[in-house]
Design a protein around this motif. Sequence first.
Motif: not given
Lengths: 304, 278
Positions: B127, B162-163, B166
Motif C-alpha cells: 500500500g 488488495e493493494c 489496486m
Amino acid sequence: MRNKFADAIFEIGSRDKRICALVADISPAGSMVNFRENFPERFVNVGVAEQAMIGIAAGMALRGMRPFCYTIATFSLYRPFEMIRDDLAYQNLPVTVIGMGAGVIYSTLGGTHHTMEDIAIATAVPNMTVLAPCDPMEMKAATEWCATESTGPVYMRLGKAGEPDLTQNADGPFQVGRVRRLRAGKGTAILSYGITVKMAVDLADELGASNDPVSVYSCHTIKPFDIEGVADILRGHDRVIVLEEHVPHGGLSSRVREVAWETGAGCELKCFTLKDAFIHCYGSHQDLLREHGLDLELIKKALA
Amino acid sequence: MNNTEHRNDFDLAAARRRCMRYRRKILDISQQVTALHAAAAFSATEMVDAIYNGLMAKDTGGAFTDTFVMSKGHGCMIQYVVLEDLGILSQTDLDLYCKPEGQLGCHPDYGVPGIEASTGSLGHGMGLATGMAYTEKFIHKSDRRIFTVFSDGELQEGSTWECMMMAANMGVDNLIGFLDHNGMQSFGDTRETHPQFYPIREKIDAFGWETAEVNGHDAGAVFDAVVNRKGGRPFMLIGNTVKGRGVSFMEGVPIWHYRSPSPEEYQQAISELGEISS
C-alpha cells in the motif's frame, strides 16, 4: 453533513493541490462527483478495500499529499485499524480518516454498520487527533483545519445528512482542542459532540428556565482533550450532564470523569451513553437510541 | 568470473565483493546482540544490493531520486549495511544497533536517514509503495520509481493482494517489486505448510502485473530482469532465494530467522563466506 463535507473538500481542493480524496466504494461518496470530475488524478476509489485505502493514502502522504479517506465509520476505522496505527499514526502522517455515519445512525443495517466504540479506539492511538463536529458549519471549519493545519493523522467522526445549524450563536469560532460554548447557562451544563449535540440542545430547552438557562458545549475535539476548559465547566456548574452516542467507556464520559476526579470537582455528574451491548433492534435511528436509553424522555426521567 | 563483466554500470564482480562484505558486517553485528534477522537479510542481499548499487537513479549531486521501501521490515539488516556503505548511515549507527543510545532497531523506522517508510508488520509495504508510486507518476508527473522488497510470507496477508490489485488498476508502472521467495516460514517449508500458496507467479500475473522469475542470488539476472522489463504495468521480480544464504548451517533452518550465531558459529560463518564469494 456529508454533502457539505463534499462541498468543503471540493472548495479546499480547488486551492490546495495537496488535497486528495480516497474512497472505498460507498454510495455517499457519490456526493464527491464534483471533486472527482475536476481533480480526477486526486480522486482514488480503491473499491471495497479499506486496508488499501489507508495504505495508499499513507504512501501519498509520504510524497507530500494531504489525503482524506472517506467511508462508513466502521469500515474506515475498524477494518484497516493496523494501517491507521502503523502507517498513519506511527509515521505521524497528515491523513484524515473520515468516519461517516458513526454511532447507530445506520440503524436497520445492524451491528456490522454501527460504530459505537470509535472514539475509544481512535483516542487510544498516539499522535491521533479525534474530532467530531456537531453541525455543517463546525464540520467545515474542522475540515479546513484537517486540510491545512494538522501535522499528523486525524479521525473525524461525522453524522449524516440533515443536521441543523447549532453553532451560529456560539461564543467563539471552532478551535481544535477547545470546548465551544453554544449556549450560556448557570446551574446545569450539557456536554456532547457530533450528532448528539442536537439532543443536548433539546434537553437544554426542556431543563432550562428563563431565569436558569442550561449551558451547552460542543466538545468537538476529544483528543487532544481540553482539560482546562472542562475543569472550568465542572467548577462553574452545580450539575454537568454528558451525552454521547458511544459505549460507556473510553469516550467523552470517561474523559470528563477523569478530569472531575483529577480536579476534585464537586458538581453532580451524569453521563448518558449507548449501552455496552449490541442491540438487535431494526427500527429508526431514534428507535435504536431509545433501546440504548439515549432518549430525551428517558433522560429527563433519569434526571428527575 | 572475471572483473570485466559489466551490465551498464553494474559490475558483477564488485557486486559479489560487496555482498560478501555486507554479510560479514551483518555477522559482526550479530555478535553484539542476542537476536537479529540475519537469515532473512541474507536471502535478500543480492537483490537489495542490485537495487541500491545498480538500479536506483540519482541526481547530479549523487542523492537518490528513486525510493526504496523494505516491505519485509525484518530484513532491514541488509538495508542498514548498504546504507552505511553508501555513507547515509554511519558505522556508529551500526555499532549502536538495538542499543538505547542508537537509532536502529530490528525494523526500519521512518525518519532514520535513508529509511523512507516504517515497516515491520507484514502486508503494509504494498500500500505504501503504491501510494508513493501513484503520487510520483500521476500527481507530481515525475519519472521517479519506487523499489520495494517483499517477503513471500507477506503474500499471505490479504492487504498485499488488495493493494497489488489496486496498483495494477492505477497503472503504476513505476512500482518495481522484488519478491524474496525463500520458501521458509516459522513452521517450515511453505510448500509443505501451505501448498496452495503456489503457484505464485501465475497469481501475480493474474492481478495484472508484469513478472519475471530468476535466481534471486544471481545479481546479473536480477539486474537484467528489471532493466529488460516491458513496462506499462507494475513489475514484480520473483527472486528464488535461500534463507540464510551463504552460511551452510543457516541455510533453510527456521531458527536462524531470528537467532544470532554463537562465537564459534560466527567463526565458521565468516570462513564460509570467504569461500562463496571467490
